[in-house]
Write an enzyme that holds these catalytic residues in place. Structure first.
Site, PDB file in Angstrom:
ATOM      1  N   ASP A  42       0.951  -1.352  -0.203  1.00  0.00           N
ATOM      2  CA  ASP A  42       0.286   0.007  -0.254  1.00  0.00           C
ATOM      3  C   ASP A  42       0.981   1.387   0.124  1.00  0.00           C
ATOM      4  O   ASP A  42       0.200   1.928   0.318  1.00  0.00           O
ATOM      5  CB  ASP A  42      -1.109   0.511   1.148  1.00  0.00           C
ATOM      6  CG  ASP A  42      -1.475  -1.050   1.361  1.00  0.00           C
ATOM      7  OD1 ASP A  42      -1.670  -1.935   0.237  1.00  0.00           O
ATOM      8  OD2 ASP A  42      -1.823  -2.267   2.815  1.00  0.00           O
ATOM      9  N   GLU A 250     -11.775  -0.089  -3.035  1.00  0.00           N
ATOM     10  CA  GLU A 250     -10.864   0.578  -2.094  1.00  0.00           C
ATOM     11  C   GLU A 250      -9.377   1.490  -2.372  1.00  0.00           C
ATOM     12  O   GLU A 250      -9.434   1.577  -3.751  1.00  0.00           O
ATOM     13  CB  GLU A 250     -10.505  -0.857  -1.275  1.00  0.00           C
ATOM     14  CG  GLU A 250      -9.520  -1.223  -1.825  1.00  0.00           C
ATOM     15  CD  GLU A 250      -8.666  -2.612  -1.025  1.00  0.00           C
ATOM     16  OE1 GLU A 250      -9.365  -2.807   0.089  1.00  0.00           O
ATOM     17  OE2 GLU A 250      -8.370  -3.578  -1.235  1.00  0.00           O
TER      18      GLU A 250
END
Length: 349
Positions: A42, A250
């Site tokens: 991420d 997301e």
């Protein structure tokens, strides 16, 4: 391609990539992991003081069983990585923030982002509170690598996961956030009310939309109520949940290119990184295509940053471990076409 300097040894002995090694001998990867002393995912990349700083999640093998809510993503601290240039030596600055030093935190310290303002560096992070509801917190430091000190409470009115903090040309900051399934966004309605009984949308229902809110000048609070961010097809129609190769799941990211706002995100269960463009930080945003085809591993999460006239895509896969919860951050150059569209990238052959 990359070498690493470690300013601090990893805080968890089970993080070594030597512990679990994937058989990648038959695969050809576009890029190699930035670091292999810890597992990272991420990546939120920013240029501060002429240097690239990467704010990733820190994956560890904690033994939590895998499920569709992402319980096995049981992160407990953040490390900050930095480099003078893409392809250069990468420094791991050690632990920048530990969950035990966040007063209101319960568990699962997920994907962060960072920003600079007021001669201060800000780290934004989602973590479940003591009631097991995801909120977004903020921590501050006088240096981009930290250590960061967390505020005593989460940002009022914040919820869900994956904060992306974007500074517009006029100096205003906006936070984009949200994630369905384990990220709990499906439990929050358009009026920002929480209902723990709400489940995922049905195939024919409209897809859940990402969220946006402006930040106050001190970057500690929302300056206005959270709004839905309209994400549509080329005809202006909102996506349905069945359009899961294009709808939002997301991993919000915002950047600006040639005066246009580019909102990019992950489609989650179909594993694309897609993008949409608009003329305002509030949208609406029109779907344009895929930036990154599915990587090795279940999740996909990215950031986009410019350095020395070139654009770069930071992303992750599972080359080092082969385990979906033990990922590694990578980077590759991003290319635009003359009409402003982005060329699709294949990370593995």
């Amino acid at each position: 391609m990359y070498s690493i300097t470690s300013c601090q040894e990893s805080s968890s002995g089970n993080n070594s990539s030597k512990a679990e090694k994937a058989d990648s001998s038959k695969k050809t990867y576009l890029s190699q992991p930035l670091v292999n002393n810890i597992y990272t995912a991420d990546p939120s990349a920013h240029v501060f003081n002429g240097r690239i700083y990467v704010y990733p999640s820190h994956d560890t093998a904690t033994g939590i069983p895998e499920d569709d809510l992402g319980s096995h993503f049981d992160m407990r601290d953040f490390h900050v990585l930095s480099m003078d240039s893409v392809g250069g030596k990468v420094t791991d600055h050690g632990v920048a923030l530990d969950i035990k030093n966040i007063p209101w935190a319960g568990r699962q310290l997920w994907a962060p982002d960072a920003a600079f303002a007021n001669n201060t560096y800000y780290l934004f992070f989602p973590v479940k509170d003591k009631q097991d509801i995801f909120r977004i917190g903020v921590a501050t430091s006088k240096t981009p690598e930290g250590p960061f000190v967390a505020a005593p409470n989460p940002i009022k009115g914040s919820y869900s996961i994956d904060p992306c903090v974007f500074k517009d040309d006029d100096g205003k900051f906006y936070m984009y956030f949200g994630g369905i399934w384990g990220g709990q966004l499906q439990r929050w309605n358009s009026n920002n009310q929480y209902d723990s009984t709400k489940g995922n949308r049905g195939a024919e229902e409209l897809a859940i939309l990402p969220r946006v809110a402006p930040l106050t000048s001190d970057l500690q609070n929302f300056a206005a109520p959270v709004k839905e961010l309209k994400l549509t097809d080329e005809k202006g129609n909102l996506f349905k949940e069945k359009d899961n190769s294009k709808r939002f799941f997301e991993a919000s990211w915002m950047h600006k290119y040639n005066g246009k706002y580019y909102f990019s995100y992950s489609t989650g269960d179909t594993h694309n990184i897609c993008y949409a463009t608009g003329d305002s930080p509030y949208g609406p945003f029109t779907y344009r295509g895929v930036i990154l085809n599915p990587v090795e591993g279940w999740t996909s999460h990215h950031s986009i940053v410019e350095k020395d006239g070139k654009w770069y895509l930071f992303y992750h896969d599972v080359q080092l471990s082969g385990k979906t919860y033990l990922r590694n951050v990578k980077v590759t150059e991003l290319h635009y076409n003359s009409d402003g569209t982005i060329q699709t990238i294949n990370a593995v052959k």
